[in-house]
Design a protein around this motif. Structure first.
Motif, mmCIF file in Angstrom:
data_model
loop_
_atom_site.group_PDB
_atom_site.id
_atom_site.type_symbol
_atom_site.label_atom_id
_atom_site.label_comp_id
_atom_site.label_asym_id
_atom_site.label_seq_id
_atom_site.Cartn_x
_atom_site.Cartn_y
_atom_site.Cartn_z
ATOM 1 N N LEU A 1 -21.190 28.887 5.841
ATOM 2 C CA LEU A 1 -22.306 29.844 6.000
ATOM 3 C C LEU A 1 -22.369 30.363 7.432
ATOM 4 N N ALA A 2 -22.236 29.455 8.399
ATOM 5 C CA ALA A 2 -22.334 29.872 9.802
ATOM 6 C C ALA A 2 -21.230 30.871 10.138
ATOM 7 N N ARG A 3 -20.038 30.612 9.624
ATOM 8 C CA ARG A 3 -18.935 31.549 9.907
ATOM 9 C C ARG A 3 -19.174 32.919 9.295
ATOM 10 N N GLN A 4 -19.985 32.962 8.236
ATOM 11 C CA GLN A 4 -20.312 34.249 7.588
ATOM 12 C C GLN A 4 -21.530 34.908 8.234
ATOM 13 N N GLY A 5 -22.056 34.320 9.305
ATOM 14 C CA GLY A 5 -23.196 34.930 10.002
ATOM 15 C C GLY A 5 -24.543 34.553 9.428
ATOM 16 N N VAL A 6 -24.576 33.559 8.531
ATOM 17 C CA VAL A 6 -25.869 33.086 8.001
ATOM 18 C C VAL A 6 -26.484 32.148 9.036
ATOM 19 N N LEU A 7 -27.787 32.283 9.255
ATOM 20 C CA LEU A 7 -28.462 31.390 10.192
ATOM 21 C C LEU A 7 -28.912 30.140 9.437
ATOM 22 N N VAL A 8 -28.278 29.026 9.763
ATOM 23 C CA VAL A 8 -28.556 27.782 9.055
ATOM 24 C C VAL A 8 -29.549 26.956 9.867
ATOM 25 N N LYS A 9 -30.633 26.622 9.216
ATOM 26 C CA LYS A 9 -31.604 25.679 9.793
ATOM 27 C C LYS A 9 -31.319 24.326 9.165
ATOM 28 N N VAL A 10 -31.258 23.295 9.979
ATOM 29 C CA VAL A 10 -31.008 21.960 9.436
ATOM 30 C C VAL A 10 -32.274 21.129 9.563
ATOM 31 N N ASN A 11 -32.804 20.709 8.443
ATOM 32 C CA ASN A 11 -33.947 19.790 8.436
ATOM 33 C C ASN A 11 -33.424 18.360 8.495
ATOM 34 N N ILE A 12 -34.088 17.528 9.259
ATOM 35 C CA ILE A 12 -33.720 16.116 9.357
ATOM 36 C C ILE A 12 -35.004 15.314 9.174
ATOM 37 N N VAL A 13 -35.052 14.453 8.170
ATOM 38 C CA VAL A 13 -36.240 13.620 7.973
ATOM 39 C C VAL A 13 -36.032 12.340 8.787
ATOM 40 N N MET A 14 -36.928 12.090 9.733
ATOM 41 C CA MET A 14 -36.768 10.950 10.663
ATOM 42 C C MET A 14 -37.398 9.695 10.054
ATOM 43 N N VAL A 15 -36.551 8.713 9.738
ATOM 44 C CA VAL A 15 -37.039 7.492 9.084
ATOM 45 C C VAL A 15 -36.735 6.305 9.989
ATOM 46 N N LYS A 16 -37.778 5.697 10.484
ATOM 47 C CA LYS A 16 -37.593 4.605 11.450
ATOM 48 C C LYS A 16 -36.792 3.455 10.826
ATOM 49 N N GLY A 17 -35.818 2.980 11.583
ATOM 50 C CA GLY A 17 -35.003 1.857 11.118
ATOM 51 C C GLY A 17 -33.901 2.269 10.157
ATOM 52 N N ILE A 18 -33.874 3.528 9.781
ATOM 53 C CA ILE A 18 -32.844 4.004 8.834
ATOM 54 C C ILE A 18 -31.896 4.988 9.534
ATOM 55 N N ASP B 1 -33.218 6.984 12.465
ATOM 56 C CA ASP B 1 -33.858 7.543 13.663
ATOM 57 C C ASP B 1 -32.966 7.480 14.896
ATOM 58 N N GLU B 2 -32.256 6.375 15.062
ATOM 59 C CA GLU B 2 -31.468 6.248 16.299
ATOM 60 C C GLU B 2 -30.247 7.159 16.293
ATOM 61 N N ARG B 3 -29.873 7.630 15.123
ATOM 62 C CA ARG B 3 -28.629 8.404 15.050
ATOM 63 C C ARG B 3 -28.884 9.904 14.846
ATOM 64 N N ILE B 4 -30.149 10.313 15.003
ATOM 65 C CA ILE B 4 -30.440 11.743 14.831
ATOM 66 C C ILE B 4 -29.702 12.620 15.862
ATOM 67 N N PRO B 5 -29.579 12.176 17.123
ATOM 68 C CA PRO B 5 -28.812 13.040 18.048
ATOM 69 C C PRO B 5 -27.384 13.309 17.572
ATOM 70 N N GLU B 6 -26.795 12.349 16.850
ATOM 71 C CA GLU B 6 -25.440 12.587 16.311
ATOM 72 C C GLU B 6 -25.466 13.683 15.248
ATOM 73 N N VAL B 7 -26.530 13.670 14.439
ATOM 74 C CA VAL B 7 -26.644 14.713 13.408
ATOM 75 C C VAL B 7 -26.736 16.078 14.088
ATOM 76 N N VAL B 8 -27.564 16.137 15.123
ATOM 77 C CA VAL B 8 -27.780 17.418 15.805
ATOM 78 C C VAL B 8 -26.468 17.911 16.436
ATOM 79 N N ARG B 9 -25.743 16.984 17.061
ATOM 80 C CA ARG B 9 -24.457 17.391 17.664
ATOM 81 C C ARG B 9 -23.485 17.892 16.596
ATOM 82 N N LEU B 10 -23.447 17.187 15.481
ATOM 83 C CA LEU B 10 -22.517 17.574 14.412
ATOM 84 C C LEU B 10 -22.839 18.972 13.887
#
Ligand code: CLF
Ligand code: SF4
Length: 317
Positions: A196-213, A215-224
């Motif tokens: 989608l991004a390569r086709q010029g679609v603006l992708v919003k990524v929702n991330i549900v933050m769940v403590k202990g599940i 939460d600590e790895r959300i920055p990795e999701v954002v980087r990816l």
């Protein structure tokens, strides 16, 4: 003409038309949310995965507050409702499809709804929200239909964490559990976002933050997802849904949520004004008018306690 979104080091090219639409999109633009309204059309009742924070008696928690249920409309009824609402809600700029299940698990109804509304209003901005499982199948059609704003919920980057969040994934008529299901889901999300991004679609990524599940790895999701070309991330609090596997988890602490948004804000653009709206929300983000337009004036269920007024939503699982 293209615009270089320099906020992401992975620069993406956005055409001028998409950029103009984004200036009128209340979720993608903080400024726009004070002036422009959106309406959700609840034409997508089924879902193809089982998230542990979800109770399928309610709307998809990937985009909605738990404990909120919406009516389901046929594409024709959705078109008629759009025409009614367009006449009564000022600055209605976006038609979004955000459940009550998954938009792409109901692609026949969703694509027909988009086509019907385009026939009567070619200018409206369409927006879809999905768990991303079926993006490899439908991303091309999404682009061909002219949809330029897609939200994908991505909670983790690897199957081990995914197995703590997703119980089942129903893909091409087979049910996958645990890490095997999560692996398919995550791969499809990533393929779909990149396409989608390569086709010029603006992708919003929702991330549900769940403590202990996750939460600590959300920055990795954002980087990816930044690397895949996503436009913005929306880190959302877990609001434990009654009847879900995570029902006894603590709601995400607001200070911790804001700290995570702050950390991830150094990486890429963050949405901070999300209202976790219902699948039939109408109006400005701060001023839901859905009850005014609910079928036959019925009061829709909007309780958080599972009072027995819930509508039973059809589910593929
Ligand atoms: Fe709807 Fe979602 Fe499109 Fe917005 S909502 S499909 S991107 S038009 Fe917006 Fe509501 Fe938050 Fe969603 S405030 S829950 S982010
Ligand atoms: Fe529920 Fe499906 Fe949404 Fe997950 S993707 S929160 S299972 S409706």
């Amino acid at each position: 003409m293209t615009f270089n979104c320099a906020n992401n080091s992975h620069a993406m090219q956005v055409d001028a038309g998409t950029l103009e639409m984004t200036g009128r999109h209340p979720c993608y633009s903080f400024q726009a949310h004070r002036h422009y309204a959106r309406m959700h059309l609840p034409v997508a009742p089924r879902c193809n995965i089982s998230c542990n924070y979800c109770n399928r008696k309610y709307d998809c928690v990937n985009e909605s507050r738990p404990g909120v249920t919406s009516e389901v409309l046929t594409p024709e009824a959705a078109r008629d409702k759009y025409l009614l609402v367009r006449d009564k809600v000022a600055n209605l700029s976006v038609v979004g499809i955000a459940g009550p299940g998954d938009a792409l698990a109901n692609w026949g109804s969703v694509s027909r709804t988009i086509k019907l509304i385009k026939e009567v209003d070619p200018e409206v901005i369409f927006c879809l929200s999905t768990n991303g499982l079926m993006l490899p199948e439908y991303a091309r059609e999404i682009v061909q239909l002219g949809v330029r704003h897609v939200t994908v919920t991505v909670n983790c980057v690897e199957p081990a964490t995914g197995s703590l969040i997703y119980r089942r994934v129903n893909y091409r008529s087979r049910v996958y559990r645990g890490a095997a299901g999560a692996e398919i889901l995550l791969q499809n999300q990533q393929k779909g976002i990149g396409f989608l991004a390569r086709q010029g679609v603006l992708v919003k990524v929702n991330i549900v933050m769940v403590k202990g599940i996750n939460d600590e790895r959300i920055p990795e999701v954002v980087r990816l997802v930044k690397g895949l070309g996503a436009f913005i991330t929306n880190i959302m609090p877990l609001v434990p849904a009654p009847g879900s596997v995570f029902q006894n988890f603590a709601p995400t602490d607001v200070a911790e949520l804001n700290r995570m948004r702050e950390i991830c804000g150094h990486e890429m653009r963050q949405m901070r004004h999300c209202k976790q709206c219902r699948a039939d929300a109408i109006g400005l983000l701060d001023e839901d008018r859905s009850q005014e337009f609910n079928a036959a004036g019925k009061k829709p269920a909007a309780d958080s306690g599972g009072s027995g007024r819930e509508r039973k939503v059809a589910t593929a699982l």
